[in-house]
Design a protein around this motif. Structure first.
Motif, PDB file in Angstrom:
ATOM      1  N   GLY A 251     -14.570 -62.472  34.932  1.00 55.08           N
ATOM      2  CA  GLY A 251     -15.330 -61.841  33.784  1.00 55.08           C
ATOM      3  C   GLY A 251     -15.810 -63.242  33.296  1.00 55.08           C
ATOM      4  O   GLY A 251     -15.440 -64.274  33.615  1.00 55.08           O
ATOM      5  N   ILE A 252     -16.983 -62.869  32.660  1.00 56.35           N
ATOM      6  CA  ILE A 252     -17.717 -64.065  31.751  1.00 56.35           C
ATOM      7  C   ILE A 252     -17.820 -63.502  30.370  1.00 56.35           C
ATOM      8  O   ILE A 252     -18.456 -62.431  29.959  1.00 56.35           O
ATOM      9  CB  ILE A 252     -19.105 -64.326  32.460  1.00 56.35           C
ATOM     10  CG1 ILE A 252     -19.147 -64.972  33.737  1.00 56.35           C
ATOM     11  CG2 ILE A 252     -19.969 -65.058  31.346  1.00 56.35           C
ATOM     12  CD1 ILE A 252     -20.258 -65.230  34.428  1.00 56.35           C
ATOM     13  N   ARG A 270     -20.419 -60.627  24.224  1.00 55.48           N
ATOM     14  CA  ARG A 270     -20.735 -59.933  25.160  1.00 55.48           C
ATOM     15  C   ARG A 270     -20.024 -60.165  26.466  1.00 55.48           C
ATOM     16  O   ARG A 270     -19.693 -61.500  26.756  1.00 55.48           O
ATOM     17  CB  ARG A 270     -22.391 -60.114  25.470  1.00 55.48           C
ATOM     18  CG  ARG A 270     -22.737 -59.073  26.518  1.00 55.48           C
ATOM     19  CD  ARG A 270     -24.247 -59.314  26.420  1.00 55.48           C
ATOM     20  NE  ARG A 270     -25.059 -58.761  25.599  1.00 55.48           N
ATOM     21  CZ  ARG A 270     -25.285 -57.429  25.449  1.00 55.48           C
ATOM     22  NH1 ARG A 270     -24.964 -56.538  26.167  1.00 55.48           N
ATOM     23  NH2 ARG A 270     -25.930 -57.230  24.116  1.00 55.48           N
ATOM     24  N   LEU A 271     -19.368 -59.349  27.148  1.00 53.90           N
ATOM     25  CA  LEU A 271     -18.563 -59.300  28.145  1.00 53.90           C
ATOM     26  C   LEU A 271     -19.080 -58.935  29.148  1.00 53.90           C
ATOM     27  O   LEU A 271     -19.372 -57.873  29.404  1.00 53.90           O
ATOM     28  CB  LEU A 271     -17.067 -58.680  27.656  1.00 53.90           C
ATOM     29  CG  LEU A 271     -16.156 -59.270  26.963  1.00 53.90           C
ATOM     30  CD1 LEU A 271     -14.979 -58.337  26.591  1.00 53.90           C
ATOM     31  CD2 LEU A 271     -15.531 -60.606  27.433  1.00 53.90           C
ATOM     32  N   HIS A 272     -19.138 -59.606  30.549  1.00 57.81           N
ATOM     33  CA  HIS A 272     -19.550 -59.218  31.754  1.00 57.81           C
ATOM     34  C   HIS A 272     -18.232 -59.277  32.880  1.00 57.81           C
ATOM     35  O   HIS A 272     -17.716 -60.322  33.075  1.00 57.81           O
ATOM     36  CB  HIS A 272     -20.612 -60.395  32.329  1.00 57.81           C
ATOM     37  CG  HIS A 272     -21.823 -60.571  31.347  1.00 57.81           C
ATOM     38  ND1 HIS A 272     -22.996 -59.543  31.428  1.00 57.81           N
ATOM     39  CD2 HIS A 272     -21.892 -61.194  30.258  1.00 57.81           C
ATOM     40  CE1 HIS A 272     -23.853 -60.195  30.810  1.00 57.81           C
ATOM     41  NE2 HIS A 272     -23.084 -61.063  29.801  1.00 57.81           N
ATOM     42  N   LEU A 273     -17.876 -57.941  33.119  1.00 56.82           N
ATOM     43  CA  LEU A 273     -16.476 -57.667  33.674  1.00 56.82           C
ATOM     44  C   LEU A 273     -17.098 -57.112  35.200  1.00 56.82           C
ATOM     45  O   LEU A 273     -17.784 -56.272  35.345  1.00 56.82           O
ATOM     46  CB  LEU A 273     -15.601 -56.881  32.997  1.00 56.82           C
ATOM     47  CG  LEU A 273     -15.353 -57.143  31.521  1.00 56.82           C
ATOM     48  CD1 LEU A 273     -14.407 -56.082  30.983  1.00 56.82           C
ATOM     49  CD2 LEU A 273     -14.434 -58.405  31.419  1.00 56.82           C
ATOM     50  N   SER A 274     -16.138 -57.628  35.931  1.00 54.03           N
ATOM     51  CA  SER A 274     -16.400 -57.270  37.322  1.00 54.03           C
ATOM     52  C   SER A 274     -15.614 -55.881  37.582  1.00 54.03           C
ATOM     53  O   SER A 274     -15.900 -54.918  38.379  1.00 54.03           O
ATOM     54  CB  SER A 274     -15.844 -58.099  38.507  1.00 54.03           C
ATOM     55  OG  SER A 274     -14.339 -58.484  38.210  1.00 54.03           O
ATOM     56  N   ASP A 275     -14.513 -55.727  36.724  1.00 59.29           N
ATOM     57  CA  ASP A 275     -13.890 -54.470  36.711  1.00 59.29           C
ATOM     58  C   ASP A 275     -13.692 -54.044  35.022  1.00 59.29           C
ATOM     59  O   ASP A 275     -12.993 -54.875  34.312  1.00 59.29           O
ATOM     60  CB  ASP A 275     -12.342 -54.561  37.140  1.00 59.29           C
ATOM     61  CG  ASP A 275     -11.819 -53.266  37.631  1.00 59.29           C
ATOM     62  OD1 ASP A 275     -11.847 -52.251  36.546  1.00 59.29           O
ATOM     63  OD2 ASP A 275     -11.243 -52.931  38.616  1.00 59.29           O
ATOM     64  N   PRO A 276     -14.272 -53.059  34.659  1.00 58.34           N
ATOM     65  CA  PRO A 276     -14.052 -52.586  33.407  1.00 58.34           C
ATOM     66  C   PRO A 276     -12.669 -52.404  32.805  1.00 58.34           C
ATOM     67  O   PRO A 276     -12.452 -52.267  31.630  1.00 58.34           O
ATOM     68  CB  PRO A 276     -14.948 -51.294  33.237  1.00 58.34           C
ATOM     69  CG  PRO A 276     -16.050 -51.260  34.226  1.00 58.34           C
ATOM     70  CD  PRO A 276     -15.048 -51.962  35.325  1.00 58.34           C
TER      71      PRO A 276
END
Length: 488
Positions: A251-252, A270-276
């Motif tokens: 994540g970022i 704000r979260l950027h996740l490869s897997d929610p």
């Protein structure tokens, strides 16, 4: 507190107790936070419960006005080092969702029955109910901030089935998932992609009381590790960004400094996740990093009343004690920082990331790597660091201890056991063990007597470590006040 004093807190809408207890109203079947702006119910119609899970288990629904499920966590769990405090930190991190009650009990060193009994006695709910309440909150956030399909969203929030998800949302919020989604303004929602390449998941990270955001961002900015962390923007409106290695993916995270200026007691995120599925874990890590579950009222009452430290507390209200988003990373960085300046430690950390960090599949600005895993350090020569062999050996020893489980830094770790395990490693002394305890384990009561900045700060005040005994149980906050004073 007794119930009469709790009712007085509700009558005065005292936000100091948000998250400490909840108000369940018998006539409406709704539970609220103490500061709810709705009309205060009659005393005879009110019951008080120690957790949102207990309220939900008794059949009460969350108030739509004050959103009691979204309050900051109780600071009690940061202070307490017993089994209940450790269990609550682990449940918040999502351990029950990932490993079940058996996994939680195993991490605590108790039987599942003992854990159940202790949690019910103090919180009115067992680990499954507490985890369910957290899943419901995660689901509401995903429903109201993303366009993820319901099926994907249910599993991302940690539910075992769509039916379980639907039943829980109806019970907790008295709405269907579709109605709950429709209640959010459409402009607040992002598209279905929540991965690093998408718009991400917008959140508000709530806190209570005063929050010295500028000082916290200063602290993180001075230590931002190239490739893993970065800050941008002018003071007062900065953004802190970092990479995260999470249980299901990467994540970022991006956290803003300026929301408090608008009157809201929250930090925009704000979260950027490869897997929610990693949403809950990522949020809790950020809350620990920014120390958002602290009780600034209790800290100010204790430290502000001291004749020597009081002026510093008054000058910087709401100063927090930042934790760590990646505890193992913090431990390695503590060794890198032994007996050198913050800037020098940052340089060494950048070299380590470049040499052994795992590159992101898709770099994002200055964020290019995840911090090296402990196992990668165990056998590495580390010659690129330009450090003495003795300190490189300490890094390898620490990496091996973290990798094989001799040192465990999860949220529910026993702080005394971790301290003893660290001190048993060659090259790790009291300062390093104390710094790890303060930041990686979130202990609010650590005084780094061997730290040059602390010694300088004590001398500046005309204080001594003996005076600091009066600062318990908030000596970690006193350390940050001393550092802040000497850095000013």
């Amino acid at each position: 507190m007794d119930d009469d004093s709790r009712y007085q807190a509700v009558r005065s809408r005292d936000e100091r107790f948000d998250g400490v207890f909840f108000t369940a109203v018998l006539t409406t079947g709704i539970y609220c936070r103490p500061s709810c702006p709705a009309t205060t119910p009659k005393r005879a119609n009110v019951r008080f419960v120690p957790s949102a899970a207990a309220a939900q288990g008794a059949g009460f629904r969350a108030c739509r006005r004050c959103r009691p499920d979204a309050v900051p966590g109780s600071a009690e769990w940061n202070v307490r080092a017993d089994a209940v405090g450790r269990a609550m930190r682990l449940i918040s991190d999502g351990v029950v969702d990932r490993e079940g009650v058996a996994g939680l009990a195993d991490r605590l060193g108790y039987s599942a029955r003992q854990v159940q009994r202790q949690l019910v006695a103090e919180l009115g709910a067992g680990p499954i109910a507490l985890a369910r309440a957290q899943r419901a909150h995660t689901a509401r956030v995903l429903l109201q901030t993303t366009e993820l399909p319901i099926t994907e969203l249910a599993f991302a929030a940690g539910f075992a089935s769509v039916r379980q998800f639907n039943d829980t949302i109806r019970a907790v919020y008295d709405r269907t998932p579709s109605a709950l989604r429709a209640a959010a303004p459409a402009g607040d929602r992002d598209g279905p992609a929540a991965g690093p390449g998408g718009a991400g998941i917008p959140l508000r990270l709530a806190y209570r009381g005063a929050y010295a955001a500028g000082a916290v961002f200063d602290f993180l900015q001075r230590r931002a590790l190239p490739g893993v962390e970065e800050t941008s923007g002018p003071a007062g409106d900065r953004r802190y960004r970092r990479t995260l290695a999470l249980p299901h993916g990467t994540g970022i995270a991006e956290v803003g400094e300026s929301a408090g200026a608008t009157g809201g007691r929250w930090l925009p995120c704000r979260l950027h996740l490869s897997d929610p599925r990693d949403l809950t874990c990522a949020v809790q890590r950020l809350r620990r990093l920014f120390d958002l579950d602290a009780d600034p009222y209790a800290v100010a009452e204790r430290l502000g009343g001291h004749p020597l430290l009081g002026p510093l507390v008054a000058a910087t209200p709401g100063l927090r004690s930042p934790g760590a988003a990646e505890p193992a990373e913090l431990a390695v960085r503590a060794v890198l920082g032994q007996q050198i300046t913050v800037g020098a430690a940052r340089t060494l950390g950048g070299r380590l990331v470049a040499a052994l960090g795992k590159p992101l599949d898709r770099p994002d600005g200055g964020l290019t790597h995840l911090f090296p895993e402990p196992a990668a350090l165990a056998d590495a020569p580390l010659t690129e660091l330009g450090m003495p062999e003795s300190r490189r050996a300490t890094l390898r020893t620490l990496g091996a201890a973290l990798a094989d489980g001799r040192v465990v830094l999860d949220p529910g770790a026993d702080r005394d056991e971790v301290t003893a395990a660290l001190l048993a490693l060659r090259g790790i002394g009291p300062w390093t063990a104390g710094y790890v305890r303060m930041r990686a384990l979130g202990d609010p009561d650590v005084l780094l007597t061997g730290d040059a900045g602390v010694r300088h700060g004590l001398a500046l005040l005309g204080a001594s470590p003996t005076d600091a005994e009066e600062w318990r149980p908030w000596r970690s906050y006193a350390v940050h006040h001393l550092w802040h004073a000497t850095a000013s």
